[in-house]
Design an enzyme around this catalytic site. Structure first.
Site, PDB file in Angstrom:
ATOM      1  N   HIS A 185       0.872  -1.367  -0.038  1.00 43.46           N
ATOM      2  CA  HIS A 185       0.010   0.255  -0.043  1.00 43.46           C
ATOM      3  C   HIS A 185       0.834   1.165  -0.088  1.00 43.46           C
ATOM      4  O   HIS A 185       0.586   2.078  -0.701  1.00 43.46           O
ATOM      5  CB  HIS A 185      -0.640  -0.032   1.210  1.00 43.46           C
TER       6      HIS A 185
ATOM      7  N   LYS B 170     -15.242  -7.664   5.626  1.00 46.65           N
ATOM      8  CA  LYS B 170     -14.199  -8.722   6.039  1.00 46.65           C
ATOM      9  C   LYS B 170     -14.022  -8.780   7.284  1.00 46.65           C
ATOM     10  O   LYS B 170     -14.383  -7.539   8.004  1.00 46.65           O
ATOM     11  CB  LYS B 170     -13.114  -8.667   5.050  1.00 46.65           C
TER      12      LYS B 170
ATOM     13  N   SER C  28      -2.915  -7.705   2.744  1.00 50.88           N
ATOM     14  CA  SER C  28      -2.941  -7.841   4.120  1.00 50.88           C
ATOM     15  C   SER C  28      -3.412  -9.244   5.148  1.00 50.88           C
ATOM     16  O   SER C  28      -2.710  -9.379   5.958  1.00 50.88           O
ATOM     17  CB  SER C  28      -3.980  -6.595   4.894  1.00 50.88           C
TER      18      SER C  28
ATOM     19  N   ARG D 180      -2.697  -6.094  -8.537  1.00 49.26           N
ATOM     20  CA  ARG D 180      -1.623  -7.001  -8.283  1.00 49.26           C
ATOM     21  C   ARG D 180      -1.972  -8.362  -9.411  1.00 49.26           C
ATOM     22  O   ARG D 180      -2.974  -8.538  -9.415  1.00 49.26           O
ATOM     23  CB  ARG D 180      -1.740  -7.837  -7.015  1.00 49.26           C
TER      24      ARG D 180
HETATM   25  P1  ADP Z   1      -9.881  -3.297  -0.496  1.00 49.28           P
HETATM   26  O1  ADP Z   1     -10.544  -3.831   0.965  1.00 49.28           O
HETATM   27  O2  ADP Z   1     -10.519  -2.303  -1.140  1.00 49.28           O
HETATM   28  O3  ADP Z   1      -9.385  -4.666  -1.385  1.00 49.28           O
HETATM   29  P2  ADP Z   1      -7.138  -2.955   0.521  1.00 49.28           P
HETATM   30  O4  ADP Z   1      -6.766  -2.347   1.860  1.00 49.28           O
HETATM   31  O5  ADP Z   1      -7.080  -4.589   0.567  1.00 49.28           O
HETATM   32  O6  ADP Z   1      -8.594  -2.495  -0.079  1.00 49.28           O
HETATM   33  O7  ADP Z   1      -6.219  -2.563  -0.657  1.00 49.28           O
HETATM   34  C1  ADP Z   1      -6.552  -1.046  -1.147  1.00 49.28           C
HETATM   35  C2  ADP Z   1      -5.972  -0.966  -2.572  1.00 49.28           C
HETATM   36  O8  ADP Z   1      -4.812  -1.399  -2.423  1.00 49.28           O
HETATM   37  C3  ADP Z   1      -6.526  -1.909  -3.599  1.00 49.28           C
HETATM   38  O9  ADP Z   1      -6.623  -1.164  -4.804  1.00 49.28           O
HETATM   39  C4  ADP Z   1      -5.716  -2.853  -3.686  1.00 49.28           C
HETATM   40  O10 ADP Z   1      -5.765  -3.631  -4.734  1.00 49.28           O
HETATM   41  C5  ADP Z   1      -4.348  -2.420  -3.368  1.00 49.28           C
HETATM   42  N1  ADP Z   1      -3.253  -3.101  -2.911  1.00 49.28           N
HETATM   43  C6  ADP Z   1      -3.395  -3.733  -1.784  1.00 49.28           C
HETATM   44  N2  ADP Z   1      -2.173  -4.693  -1.697  1.00 49.28           N
HETATM   45  C7  ADP Z   1      -1.248  -4.000  -2.707  1.00 49.28           C
HETATM   46  C8  ADP Z   1       0.172  -4.510  -3.033  1.00 49.28           C
HETATM   47  N3  ADP Z   1       0.710  -5.326  -2.295  1.00 49.28           N
HETATM   48  N4  ADP Z   1       0.442  -3.825  -4.003  1.00 49.28           N
HETATM   49  C9  ADP Z   1      -0.284  -2.934  -4.922  1.00 49.28           C
HETATM   50  N5  ADP Z   1      -1.401  -2.737  -4.525  1.00 49.28           N
HETATM   51  C10 ADP Z   1      -1.926  -3.325  -3.525  1.00 49.28           C
END
Ligand code: ADP
Length: 161
Positions: free
Chosen positions: A17, A41, A128, A90
């Site tokens: 992130h 979630k 995460s 990703r």
């Molecule tokens: P959500 O609950 O909307 O999936 P996340 O907190 O998991 O949100 O992620 C927020 C954003 O960051 C999403 O666009 C997700 O694809 C991106 N993201 C999460 N992990 C990574 C990573 N390792 N590399 C690049 N982008 C990521």
């Protein structure tokens, strides 16, 4: 001035992130990391904790602000005057969902432009939830999250002392 909203659940914020937020901060004047209060979630961290962990993670970047929100993302984007929505992609895993959400968001707020950043190679497989699974099994997460996030996970009983 171009304001970009980077929304998500950030439970907790990872280096993946942070990489996206940092890259976006070079392109746009201001980045707002929007932390959605009640994603669909099971959460490890409360909203306040997620905001605190993210705020500390980007404290060194002066044009990034972290804000919680509890309305639909496009309405929050309107509220903070964002013209751009930032998301990370990703491999193939995120594509379909982002495409679907992007199309829906465009219907709801046509002026909001979606900008997807390709995840950096070292974070392609970092999420995460996967990171928490590694931590709960006693794996080393030092290269996946900032120090204070690893510590917060240990305080929650996730990961080894
Ligand atoms: P959500 O609950 O909307 O999936 P996340 O907190 O998991 O949100 O992620 C927020 C954003 O960051 C999403 O666009 C997700 O694809 C991106 N993201 C999460 N992990 C990574 C990573 N390792 N590399 C690049 N982008 C990521």
């Amino acid at each position: 001035m171009i304001i970009a909203l980077y929304p998500g659940s950030f439970d907790p914020i990872t280096n993946g992130h942070i990489d996206i937020a940092t890259r976006a901060s070079k392109l746009f004047d201001k980045i707002i990391i929007g932390i959605f209060s009640t994603p669909d979630k099971r959460l490890t961290f409360s909203l306040e904790e997620r905001v605190d962990l993210a705020t500390r993670a980007v404290a060194h970047l002066s044009n990034i602000e972290v804000m919680p929100y509890d309305i639909i993302t496009v309405d929050f984007a309107r509220q903070v005057n964002a013209q751009v929505l930032v998301r990370g992609l990703r491999m193939s895993a995120d594509y379909e969902r982002e495409f679907e959400m992007g199309m829906l968001n465009r219907k709801l707020y046509p002026e909001l432009e979606l900008v997807c950043f390709m995840a950096s190679q070292e974070y392609q497989f970092l999420s995460s939830s996967l990171m928490k699974e590694v931590a709960s099994l006693g794996g080393n997460i030092d290269s996946l999250v900032p120090k204070h996030v690893a510590e917060a996970l240990r305080n929650k009983g996730v990961g080894k002392e």
